[in-house]
Design a protein around this motif. Structure first.
Motif, PDB file in Angstrom:
ATOM      1  N   LEU A  35       0.970  -1.030  -0.060  1.00  0.00           N
ATOM      2  CA  LEU A  35      -0.023  -0.063  -0.023  1.00  0.00           C
ATOM      3  C   LEU A  35       0.718   1.194  -0.078  1.00  0.00           C
ATOM      4  O   LEU A  35       0.540   2.266  -0.826  1.00  0.00           O
ATOM      5  N   THR A  40       1.096   7.767  -5.249  1.00  0.00           N
ATOM      6  CA  THR A  40       0.372   8.721  -4.920  1.00  0.00           C
ATOM      7  C   THR A  40      -0.304   9.538  -5.752  1.00  0.00           C
ATOM      8  O   THR A  40       0.512  10.012  -6.851  1.00  0.00           O
ATOM      9  N   LEU A  48      -1.085  20.228  -2.106  1.00  0.00           N
ATOM     10  CA  LEU A  48      -0.026  20.870  -1.409  1.00  0.00           C
ATOM     11  C   LEU A  48       0.474  22.255  -2.229  1.00  0.00           C
ATOM     12  O   LEU A  48       0.356  23.359  -1.677  1.00  0.00           O
TER      13      LEU A  48
ATOM     14  N   VAL B  16       4.837  15.943   1.756  1.00  0.00           N
ATOM     15  CA  VAL B  16       4.965  15.123   0.581  1.00  0.00           C
ATOM     16  C   VAL B  16       5.365  13.702   1.170  1.00  0.00           C
ATOM     17  O   VAL B  16       5.156  12.833   0.600  1.00  0.00           O
ATOM     18  N   MET B  19       2.919  11.339   2.693  1.00  0.00           N
ATOM     19  CA  MET B  19       1.831  11.006   2.046  1.00  0.00           C
ATOM     20  C   MET B  19       1.696   9.472   1.738  1.00  0.00           C
ATOM     21  O   MET B  19       0.435   9.256   1.777  1.00  0.00           O
ATOM     22  N   PRO B  20       2.710   9.043   1.344  1.00  0.00           N
ATOM     23  CA  PRO B  20       2.389   7.277   0.949  1.00  0.00           C
ATOM     24  C   PRO B  20       1.913   6.669   2.117  1.00  0.00           C
ATOM     25  O   PRO B  20       0.966   5.777   2.318  1.00  0.00           O
ATOM     26  N   ASN B  21       2.438   6.852   3.481  1.00  0.00           N
ATOM     27  CA  ASN B  21       2.140   6.228   4.733  1.00  0.00           C
ATOM     28  C   ASN B  21       0.803   6.648   5.202  1.00  0.00           C
ATOM     29  O   ASN B  21      -0.012   5.974   5.660  1.00  0.00           O
ATOM     30  N   ARG B  23      -1.569   7.613   3.184  1.00  0.00           N
ATOM     31  CA  ARG B  23      -2.747   7.172   2.431  1.00  0.00           C
ATOM     32  C   ARG B  23      -2.734   5.554   2.797  1.00  0.00           C
ATOM     33  O   ARG B  23      -3.767   4.900   2.641  1.00  0.00           O
ATOM     34  N   ALA B  24      -1.560   4.810   3.019  1.00  0.00           N
ATOM     35  CA  ALA B  24      -1.998   3.392   3.418  1.00  0.00           C
ATOM     36  C   ALA B  24      -2.514   3.253   4.812  1.00  0.00           C
ATOM     37  O   ALA B  24      -3.299   2.262   4.908  1.00  0.00           O
ATOM     38  N   ARG B 186       8.543   4.472   4.874  1.00  0.00           N
ATOM     39  CA  ARG B 186       9.559   5.196   4.109  1.00  0.00           C
ATOM     40  C   ARG B 186      10.031   6.380   5.152  1.00  0.00           C
ATOM     41  O   ARG B 186      11.258   6.714   4.765  1.00  0.00           O
TER      42      ARG B 186
END
Lengths: 62, 188
Positions: A35, A40, A48, B16, B19-21, B23-24, B186
């Motif tokens: 995930l 993104t 942003l 930024v 964001m991946p974390n 979202r997960a 990350r």
């Protein structure tokens, strides 16, 4: 990464065997890692920029 | 570990990176990618607007996760008031039982995760996938450290039950030696 810990249960439910915890931990990290590594969406990244630009414009106008 | 500054460039960069974390975690909480993206958008907007409330030197990721989970549960409470799911039909659409099989692929594991309660799931993900300490997870969830420990333990038991792991005999040596994990965090 906390895949196995030394928590001895909560009184009612004893802690699982460490090897079972490790197996579950690996499954969880593989699932979650997939995930995290998804791309993104651009609209989130652009959000942003939009927030920063709106703030900059607001300060400039005031 | 990232430490956000309160200046626009600093928080922009750190958001930024996070964001991946975020979202997960959002996908794990709500089980729906579209809703998760909306949740991340709302979280990022709130974080940007309230960045002066973040204390430099503290855990920026934990601060973001707290905003996200509070937003999620707030939205959930509001939607529950709006959707009267008296016969549980709506809830049934959101989940389906997993295969009772000890050898699960990632899709199956996602279905297993859906079967555990939201509070146990978030505790397990924060500690077991995001790498938060029990103490940090307790701050994110707004509860006692012991509660987090209990939720993580119960989540593991439930997953073992759903994966049909009742004893060590159910785990083959190949399963124990395999390493499919991808670094989930990350920014940790």
């Amino acid at each position: 990464m906390n895949t196995v810990d030394h928590f001895n249960g909560d009184g009612d439910v004893p802690a699982l065997d460490g090897r079972i915890q490790a197996l579950i931990g690996r499954q969880l990290q593989a699932h979650y890692g997939a995930l995290v590594n998804e791309k993104t969406p651009d609209n989130l990244l652009k959000l942003l920029d939009a927030l920063a630009n709106a703030e900059h414009k607001s300060k400039k106008d005031s | 570990l990232i430490v956000a500054g309160q200046e626009p460039n600093g928080i922009h960069r750190d958001l930024v990176a996070a964001m991946p974390n975020l979202r997960a975690f959002a996908i794990s909480l709500c089980g729906n990618v579209s809703t998760a993206n909306d949740l991340v958008q709302e979280t990022v907007t709130k974080a940007w607007a309230n960045r002066e409330k973040f204390t430099p030197g503290t855990n920026f990721k934990a601060w973001l996760f707290t905003i996200l989970r509070n937003t999620y549960f707030s939205d959930l409470r509001r939607s529950r008031r709006e959707i009267q799911d008296v016969d549980g039909a709506h809830a049934a659409l959101l989940s389906s039982p997993p295969e009772q099989n000890g050898h699960l692929d990632l899709k199956d594991f996602a279905r297993v995760l859906e079967q555990i309660s939201p509070d146990q799931r978030e505790a397990l993900i924060l500690v077991g996938a995001e790498g938060f300490s029990y103490e940090e997870a307790a701050v994110v969830c707004g509860c006692a450290v012991g509660t987090i420990k209990s939720r993580v333990n119960r989540a593991r038991h439930k997953i073992a039950e759903l994966m049909a792991i009742t004893s060590l005999d159910d785990i083959g040596s190949a399963s124990l030696q395999q390493s499919t994990a991808t670094p989930a965090s990350r920014i940790a």
